[in-house]
Write a protein that holds these residues in place. Structure first.
Motif, PDB file in Angstrom:
ATOM      1  N   ASP A   1      -6.490  22.039 -24.413  1.00 25.43           N
ATOM      2  CA  ASP A   1      -6.948  23.416 -24.530  1.00 25.43           C
ATOM      3  C   ASP A   1      -6.190  24.280 -23.531  1.00 25.43           C
ATOM      4  OD1 ASP A   1      -8.243  23.315 -21.981  1.00 25.43           O
ATOM      5  OD2 ASP A   1     -10.019  22.443 -22.907  1.00 25.43           O
ATOM      6  N   SER A   2      -6.292  25.589 -23.686  1.00 26.06           N
ATOM      7  CA  SER A   2      -5.479  26.511 -22.886  1.00 26.06           C
ATOM      8  C   SER A   2      -5.746  26.394 -21.389  1.00 26.06           C
ATOM      9  CB  SER A   2      -5.721  27.950 -23.353  1.00 26.06           C
ATOM     10  OG  SER A   2      -7.095  28.284 -23.277  1.00 26.06           O
ATOM     11  N   ASP A   3      -6.986  26.098 -21.004  1.00 24.41           N
ATOM     12  CA  ASP A   3      -7.298  25.963 -19.579  1.00 24.41           C
ATOM     13  C   ASP A   3      -6.565  24.786 -18.952  1.00 24.41           C
ATOM     14  OD1 ASP A   3      -8.917  28.145 -19.695  1.00 24.41           O
ATOM     15  OD2 ASP A   3     -10.799  27.027 -19.785  1.00 24.41           O
TER      16      ASP A   3
ATOM     17  N   GLU B   1     -12.695  33.916 -29.793  1.00 30.00           N
ATOM     18  CA  GLU B   1     -11.641  32.903 -29.806  1.00 30.00           C
ATOM     19  C   GLU B   1     -11.923  31.789 -28.808  1.00 30.00           C
ATOM     20  OE1 GLU B   1      -7.880  34.752 -29.259  1.00 30.00           O
ATOM     21  OE2 GLU B   1      -7.953  35.873 -31.147  1.00 30.00           O
ATOM     22  N   GLU B   2     -12.830  32.023 -27.892  1.00 33.89           N
ATOM     23  CA  GLU B   2     -13.143  31.025 -26.874  1.00 33.89           C
ATOM     24  C   GLU B   2     -14.267  30.111 -27.358  1.00 33.89           C
ATOM     25  OE1 GLU B   2     -14.080  33.280 -23.412  1.00 33.89           O
ATOM     26  OE2 GLU B   2     -11.991  33.703 -22.914  1.00 33.89           O
TER      27      GLU B   2
ATOM     28  N   GLU C   1      -0.367  39.807 -35.899  1.00 37.93           N
ATOM     29  CA  GLU C   1      -1.303  38.703 -35.703  1.00 37.93           C
ATOM     30  C   GLU C   1      -1.898  38.278 -37.049  1.00 37.93           C
ATOM     31  OE1 GLU C   1      -5.243  37.647 -32.965  1.00 37.93           O
ATOM     32  OE2 GLU C   1      -4.478  39.689 -33.077  1.00 37.93           O
TER      33      GLU C   1
ATOM     34  N   GLU D   1      -9.851  28.058 -37.826  1.00 41.06           N
ATOM     35  CA  GLU D   1     -10.119  29.347 -37.195  1.00 41.06           C
ATOM     36  C   GLU D   1     -10.867  30.285 -38.150  1.00 41.06           C
ATOM     37  OE1 GLU D   1      -6.336  30.811 -36.053  1.00 41.06           O
ATOM     38  OE2 GLU D   1      -5.983  29.262 -34.539  1.00 41.06           O
TER      39      GLU D   1
ATOM     40  N   ASP E   1       2.240  29.294 -29.875  1.00 39.54           N
ATOM     41  CA  ASP E   1       0.777  29.163 -29.811  1.00 39.54           C
ATOM     42  C   ASP E   1       0.297  29.097 -28.367  1.00 39.54           C
ATOM     43  OD1 ASP E   1       0.590  29.193 -32.541  1.00 39.54           O
ATOM     44  OD2 ASP E   1       0.518  27.004 -32.756  1.00 39.54           O
ATOM     45  N   ILE E   2       1.021  28.351 -27.535  1.00 42.06           N
ATOM     46  CA  ILE E   2       0.644  28.228 -26.124  1.00 42.06           C
ATOM     47  C   ILE E   2       0.779  29.573 -25.420  1.00 42.06           C
ATOM     48  CG2 ILE E   2       1.353  27.203 -23.916  1.00 42.06           C
ATOM     49  CD1 ILE E   2       2.176  24.703 -25.607  1.00 42.06           C
TER      50      ILE E   2
ATOM     51  N   GLU F   1       0.575  32.553 -26.612  1.00 36.57           N
ATOM     52  CA  GLU F   1      -0.444  33.513 -27.045  1.00 36.57           C
ATOM     53  C   GLU F   1      -1.777  33.311 -26.338  1.00 36.57           C
ATOM     54  OE1 GLU F   1       0.948  34.607 -31.594  1.00 36.57           O
ATOM     55  OE2 GLU F   1      -0.364  32.882 -31.265  1.00 36.57           O
ATOM     56  N   GLU F   2      -2.001  32.123 -25.764  1.00 38.89           N
ATOM     57  CA  GLU F   2      -3.264  31.824 -25.086  1.00 38.89           C
ATOM     58  C   GLU F   2      -3.207  32.065 -23.582  1.00 38.89           C
ATOM     59  OE1 GLU F   2      -6.073  30.800 -26.547  1.00 38.89           O
ATOM     60  OE2 GLU F   2      -5.219  30.773 -28.570  1.00 38.89           O
TER      61      GLU F   2
END
Length: 452
Positions: free
Chosen positions: A69-71, A270-271, A132, A254, A99-100, A102-103
């Protein structure tokens, strides 16, 4: 490998055993393992997380990185050196890198772009410029293509030279001055003679999408034709990229999450649930709750208008929850089926009257059965045929009305370019409540004998 076993190996610096164990795991499982270690092991921090990542072979590390995940990705990007970051990015496909990006926050994006080579950076910026949720925003420019005059032998040479860094080699595309003219599968190449010309073995019937097509429409098209990948072309039919089935799976997930949120009267986020703060959760829900609460006052106003009739025959009130609840359920069934049908491209706007007529017939059957059962129940328990008739007739009208509204509103919403999921259970139920209450007391006034 269990997370506790991994934590023990890291603690004792048993990196050889750790590397061996990790190499036997799938990239997605490695990403999940790291996520669980961060969340559940108090002594497991960024340092230990980075150590495990550095143990992984370069290719496996890059694949696992795409599943995080992005975190976790941000933690890792901040922890590793520029050289290590560059090595990871070099192994990623272009669409995964986009994709990475954009987060990520601006400072992390800046570092990622700095670590990529100029050519790849230019391609990334081009993809980021697409709207988008468009086909261009989810495509990759890493695909294999041939010229129509190439031989099969030349095609294999090209696959051997560039195939390892392309998204897929199972479906390749044929161009004529950059314009898309056909496609050829790896199987076609394998069974063909080496001296055969690509133009002679290619399939000239190619399903393609434009760069600005909606990503949900792209997903439906790819699923409809059972393709592993679909080419993306510009207005001059020049191929600029491809979209593969794994990207489409992300889109479907999504879109489904967004529709589920809208159908529950929650603004989409989105989260994930736990990463969204309590305040954000409340803010995403309160708007629709206010709208629904205020719209429900219409039902209260109708009830107050018939206060004298309710006082004369209090028994009428006891059937109101059943009528409104049944109406809401019926409307929800119809709207859910129609929204799902539109999402799967089974129902289109041109089918409006066909859908309405079908739901009307369904409503007739359901309402007759429900009203018959309800009539018998009221006569049996309350011994009042007139009230039983009023409730049963109202039930017929409510079911028909709610099913018609349930099928029409989502299609009308799509016609005016509003997400059809908005016209789902909560809003529909509120509207049906008011209509069924008004219908109930109107019929009661004409059938029952109220005292003057």
């Amino acid at each position: 490998m269990e997370k506790y076993e991994a934590a023990v190996l890291v603690k004792h610096r048993a990196f050889v055993q750790l590397k061996t164990a990790l190499q036997e795991m799938m990239p997605a499982d490695i990403a999940q393992l790291l996520s669980e270690l961060i969340e559940e092991q108090d002594e497991f921090g960024e340092k230990e997380f980075t150590l495990i990542f550095r143990v992984l072979p370069k290719e496996l590390a890059a694949e696992a990185f795409t599943y995080m995940d992005s975190d976790l990705q941000m933690v890792l990007i901040n922890a590793i050196s520029d050289r290590e970051l560059r090595a990871v990015l070099d192994e990623l496909f272009l669409d995964d890198t986009v994709d990475i990006i954009e987060e990520m926050p601006a400072n992390v994006v800046s570092r990622i772009l700095k670590a990529t080579d100029p050519d790849k950076r230019k391609q990334i910026n081009e993809l980021l410029n697409y709207p988008e949720d468009s086909a261009g925003s989810i495509m990759t420019t890493e695909f294999v293509y041939f010229r129509k005059e190439d031989s099969v032998r030349e095609a294999f040479e090209r696959i051997r030279s560039v195939g390892v860094v392309k998204e897929t080699v199972y479906t390749c595309y044929v161009t004529d001055n950059r314009r898309l003219v056909g496609r050829v599968s790896l199987l076609d190449l394998v069974v063909a003679d080496e001296d055969a010309v690509i133009e002679d073995i290619m399939d000239s019937t190619v399903v393609s999408v434009y760069t600005h097509d909606d990503q949900e429409a792209v997903a439906n098209l790819l699923a409809k034709h059972g393709l592993a990948a679909i080419p993306v072309v510009d207005k001059e039919n020049r191929i600029v990229g491809i979209i593969t089935f794994d990207d489409v799976m992300d889109v479907i997930r999504e879109e489904n999450a967004e529709d589920m949120a809208m159908m529950s009267a929650v603004m989409p986020s989105e989260e994930s649930y736990f990463k969204t703060s309590v305040w954000k959760h409340a803010r995403s829900r309160i708007v629709w709750l206010l709208v629904l609460m205020l719209s429900a006052t219409l039902t209260g106003a109708i009830t107050n208008h018939f206060e004298a009739q309710i006082a004369a025959i209090p028994l009428l009130v006891s059937f109101m929850p059943m009528l409104t609840g049944t109406g809401g359920n019926c409307g929800s069934q119809s709207s859910t089926m129609v929204i799902q049908g539109m999402a799967m491209d089974e129902i289109r706007l041109k089918d409006f009257f066909k859908v309405v007529f079908k739901e009307f017939r369904i409503a007739i059957i359901c309402s007759i059965i429900l009203s018959a059962v309800n009539f018998g129940r009221i006569v049996l328990f309350y011994h009042d045929v007139k009230i039983a008739a009023v409730v049963s007739v109202t039930l017929v009208g409510t079911v028909i009305l709610s099913k018609l509204l349930g099928c029409m509103l989502p299609m009308l919403a799509k016609k005016i370019h509003i997400d059809p999921a908005i016209m789902s259970a909560p809003l529909l139920s509120t509207l049906v409540d008011s209509c069924s209450t008004l219908l109930y007391f109107t019929i009661a006034l004409h059938v029952l004998d109220f005292p003057a």
